[in-house]
Design a protein around this motif. Structure first.
Motif, PDB file in Angstrom:
ATOM      1  N   THR A  99       0.829  -1.201   0.000  1.00 15.06           N
ATOM      2  CA  THR A  99       0.000   0.000   0.000  1.00 15.06           C
ATOM      3  C   THR A  99       0.863   1.250   0.000  1.00 15.06           C
ATOM      4  O   THR A  99       0.595   2.200  -0.743  1.00 15.06           O
ATOM      5  N   ARG A 102       2.314   1.787  -3.463  1.00 19.28           N
ATOM      6  CA  ARG A 102       1.279   2.259  -4.394  1.00 19.28           C
ATOM      7  C   ARG A 102       0.986   3.739  -4.168  1.00 19.28           C
ATOM      8  O   ARG A 102       0.794   4.496  -5.115  1.00 19.28           O
ATOM      9  N   CYS A 103       0.935   4.161  -2.905  1.00 19.87           N
ATOM     10  CA  CYS A 103       0.705   5.576  -2.579  1.00 19.87           C
ATOM     11  C   CYS A 103       1.834   6.440  -3.133  1.00 19.87           C
ATOM     12  O   CYS A 103       1.584   7.480  -3.756  1.00 19.87           O
ATOM     13  N   LYS A 105       3.882   5.753  -5.530  1.00 15.54           N
ATOM     14  CA  LYS A 105       3.846   5.763  -6.998  1.00 15.54           C
ATOM     15  C   LYS A 105       2.799   6.743  -7.514  1.00 15.54           C
ATOM     16  O   LYS A 105       3.061   7.527  -8.437  1.00 15.54           O
ATOM     17  N   MET A 143      -5.670   3.266  -1.934  1.00 16.68           N
ATOM     18  CA  MET A 143      -4.678   2.189  -2.022  1.00 16.68           C
ATOM     19  C   MET A 143      -4.884   1.149  -0.917  1.00 16.68           C
ATOM     20  O   MET A 143      -4.735  -0.050  -1.151  1.00 16.68           O
ATOM     21  N   GLU A 147      -5.965  -2.899  -1.450  1.00 20.32           N
ATOM     22  CA  GLU A 147      -5.275  -4.032  -0.813  1.00 20.32           C
ATOM     23  C   GLU A 147      -6.230  -4.870   0.030  1.00 20.32           C
ATOM     24  O   GLU A 147      -6.260  -6.100  -0.087  1.00 20.32           O
TER      25      GLU A 147
END
Length: 187
Positions: A99, A102-103, A105, A143, A147
């Protein structure tokens, strides 16, 4: 419909796309793995008492859904934060590596789009509206939800980006704003 074994999420943002709209739609799934309590816990870890969340059923044009309300003192006058500031705030939350990455990114892609528009290095980008606490909760909440819901792939049709003009920190800008165009069409 959402199934516990589904790993791909398809989004058709026919009415535009905003973080609170996306989170409202995910809450509307009614899946016990992600609800308002998880989002409130995340917001508390990220920004303490700076954020107030609420969700209510609403109906617009005869379509019902969950409306997520996210209020902060920053929403009307957001501070200018850099990418590094947002990543530092993410460090406050007990997020999994998946997570968190992803944040980072997503926020990095936003910074890169802004850097291209302003022709400056990513490190010099200071977010205006995107630097507000509510954006951080939107991104991290989305995100985290992906998940917890077991979503491994997201597919989306092109969002409705609008037209006309909007007033923002850089003055009056066309809709969609240049950074939005870069972000939407390069992701």
């Amino acid at each position: 419909l959402f199934s516990p074994i589904m790993t791909t999420l398809y989004i058709e943002p026919f009415g535009g796309f905003a973080g609170d709209m996306f989170l409202g739609a995910l809450l509307d799934l009614g899946d016990e793995r992600f609800g308002l309590a998880e989002l409130e816990s995340l917001a508390s870890e990220l920004v303490g008492e700076e954020c107030e969340l609420g969700a209510e059923r609403t109906r617009r044009a005869s379509i019902a859904g969950t409306h997520l309300m996210l209020r902060t003192v920053e929403s009307s006058d957001p501070p200018h934060r850099h990418l590094s500031d947002l990543i530092e705030l993410l460090g406050r939350a007990s997020l999994s590596e998946l997570t968190r990455s992803r944040c980072v990114k997503a926020l990095t892609l936003l910074a890169e789009a802004e850097a291209r528009v302003h022709d400056i290095p990513v490190e010099r980008v200071h977010f205006h509206e995107v630097g507000a606490v509510d954006t951080l909760v939107d991104v991290a909440g989305a995100m985290l939800a992906l998940e917890l819901l077991g979503v491994t792939r997201v597919h989306a049709s092109a969002p409705l980006v609008g037209e006309g003009m909007v007033r923002c920190a850089h003055g009056e800008m066309p809709v969609p704003e240049p950074a939005v165009v870069i972000f939407v069409f390069t992701v």
